[in-house]
Design an enzyme around this catalytic site. Sequence first.
Site, PDB file in Angstrom:
ATOM      1  N   CYS A 183       0.790  -0.956   0.184  1.00 20.81           N
ATOM      2  CA  CYS A 183      -0.047   0.062  -0.101  1.00 20.81           C
ATOM      3  C   CYS A 183       1.153   1.693  -0.005  1.00 20.81           C
ATOM      4  O   CYS A 183       1.909   1.449   0.476  1.00 20.81           O
ATOM      5  CB  CYS A 183      -0.349  -0.204   1.089  1.00 20.81           C
ATOM      6  SG  CYS A 183      -1.943  -1.334   0.986  1.00 20.81           S
ATOM      7  N   HIS A 184       0.815   2.197  -0.918  1.00 18.51           N
ATOM      8  CA  HIS A 184       1.380   3.345  -1.100  1.00 18.51           C
ATOM      9  C   HIS A 184       0.597   4.438  -0.050  1.00 18.51           C
ATOM     10  O   HIS A 184      -0.214   4.382   0.720  1.00 18.51           O
ATOM     11  CB  HIS A 184       1.040   4.258  -2.232  1.00 18.51           C
ATOM     12  CG  HIS A 184       1.529   3.454  -3.249  1.00 18.51           C
ATOM     13  ND1 HIS A 184       0.950   2.272  -3.924  1.00 18.51           N
ATOM     14  CD2 HIS A 184       2.448   3.686  -4.195  1.00 18.51           C
ATOM     15  CE1 HIS A 184       1.430   1.884  -5.018  1.00 18.51           C
ATOM     16  NE2 HIS A 184       2.557   2.375  -5.300  1.00 18.51           N
TER      17      HIS A 184
ATOM     18  N   GLU B  60      -7.338   1.027   2.323  1.00 13.56           N
ATOM     19  CA  GLU B  60      -7.635   2.183   3.962  1.00 13.56           C
ATOM     20  C   GLU B  60      -9.090   2.081   4.192  1.00 13.56           C
ATOM     21  O   GLU B  60      -9.234   1.386   5.083  1.00 13.56           O
ATOM     22  CB  GLU B  60      -7.492   2.995   2.727  1.00 13.56           C
ATOM     23  CG  GLU B  60      -5.649   3.963   3.214  1.00 13.56           C
ATOM     24  CD  GLU B  60      -5.252   2.860   1.358  1.00 13.56           C
ATOM     25  OE1 GLU B  60      -4.392   3.457   1.429  1.00 13.56           O
ATOM     26  OE2 GLU B  60      -5.941   1.942   0.894  1.00 13.56           O
TER      27      GLU B  60
ATOM     28  N   ASP C  91     -13.077  -5.593  21.174  1.00 15.93           N
ATOM     29  CA  ASP C  91     -11.843  -5.687  22.791  1.00 15.93           C
ATOM     30  C   ASP C  91     -12.938  -5.467  23.559  1.00 15.93           C
ATOM     31  O   ASP C  91     -12.744  -5.690  24.800  1.00 15.93           O
ATOM     32  CB  ASP C  91     -10.838  -4.692  21.994  1.00 15.93           C
ATOM     33  CG  ASP C  91      -9.894  -4.949  23.430  1.00 15.93           C
ATOM     34  OD1 ASP C  91      -9.374  -5.681  23.825  1.00 15.93           O
ATOM     35  OD2 ASP C  91      -9.188  -3.687  23.971  1.00 15.93           O
TER      36      ASP C  91
END
Length: 303
Positions: A63-64, A99, A113
């Site tokens: 990924c850039h 993303e 969590d």
Amino acid sequence: MVDITNKNTTLRIASAQAIVKVSKPETIEAIKNDTVPKGNVLAMSKAAGLLGVKRTPDILPDCHPLPIEYTGVEYEINGLEITVLFTVKTIYKTGVEVEAMHGASVVALNMYDMLKPIDKGIEIHAIKLLNKKGGKSDFKNRFRTDIKAAVIVCSDTISAGEKEDRAGKAIIEKLEASNVKIEDYIVIPDELEIIQNKAKTYQEAGIDLVIYTGGTGLSNRDVTPEALIPILDRRIPGIEEAIRNYGQERTPYSMLSRSIAGTIKNTLVLALPGSTNGAKESMDAVFPSVLHIFGVLRGARHD
């Protein structure tokens, strides 16, 4: 990483989802009433997603790194399921779908969590891309699939057999990748009348697109603009600006090019640099999006 230096910067948008399924109604009530021991689940998970999406290239090696210019997180609660809707926007050369999916995943994991102390049966489902926008796939020609083109190399040395043409062949390669049919490919000397006559002849023959390469510089024999400008019905400054702007980002010498664009009736005429890189980068700058013009010339609306 994949080389994206030849891509154009456009608005990129992607939306993704993740579904967090709890095992009992009491968990949903604790979320709504903000009584979860670890804190406000929706707010903290949103914050985790905002942080996580910015770290996507740190975790996924292909990924850039790119500027995240907008991130939106929304929730939909339906029974025991909480759907996370994650949207990312940027103006850049590559898309943001990974993303968006990463952000949705981080939100879901943070919810897991925070909720695991009160619910041992939580599951995460359906992490997927919902939609994306931007890039060349959104700017494909949607009007014409029968475009015919002629490529003309303007060069004294190439026409004399002293040098091999590479710029014209680079243009042809890009046209073929854009599903444009090559009707003719010729090499001519840098002679004003010959340049003019070829444009007129191809227009009268019904050629949709005529591309010249060469003769756009500043030497005494560079006369392609002088030949074409008087016979164009209309100039198209936006195409010219796009070509020079794209080139200027790659070499400071692009400002010396006198590339032009315009129409003779319904035929689009482009005059591009004669160097191989100059011709290739000029094509990368405007194709395939420039093909939209052939719908507009026939009266189609700008969508």
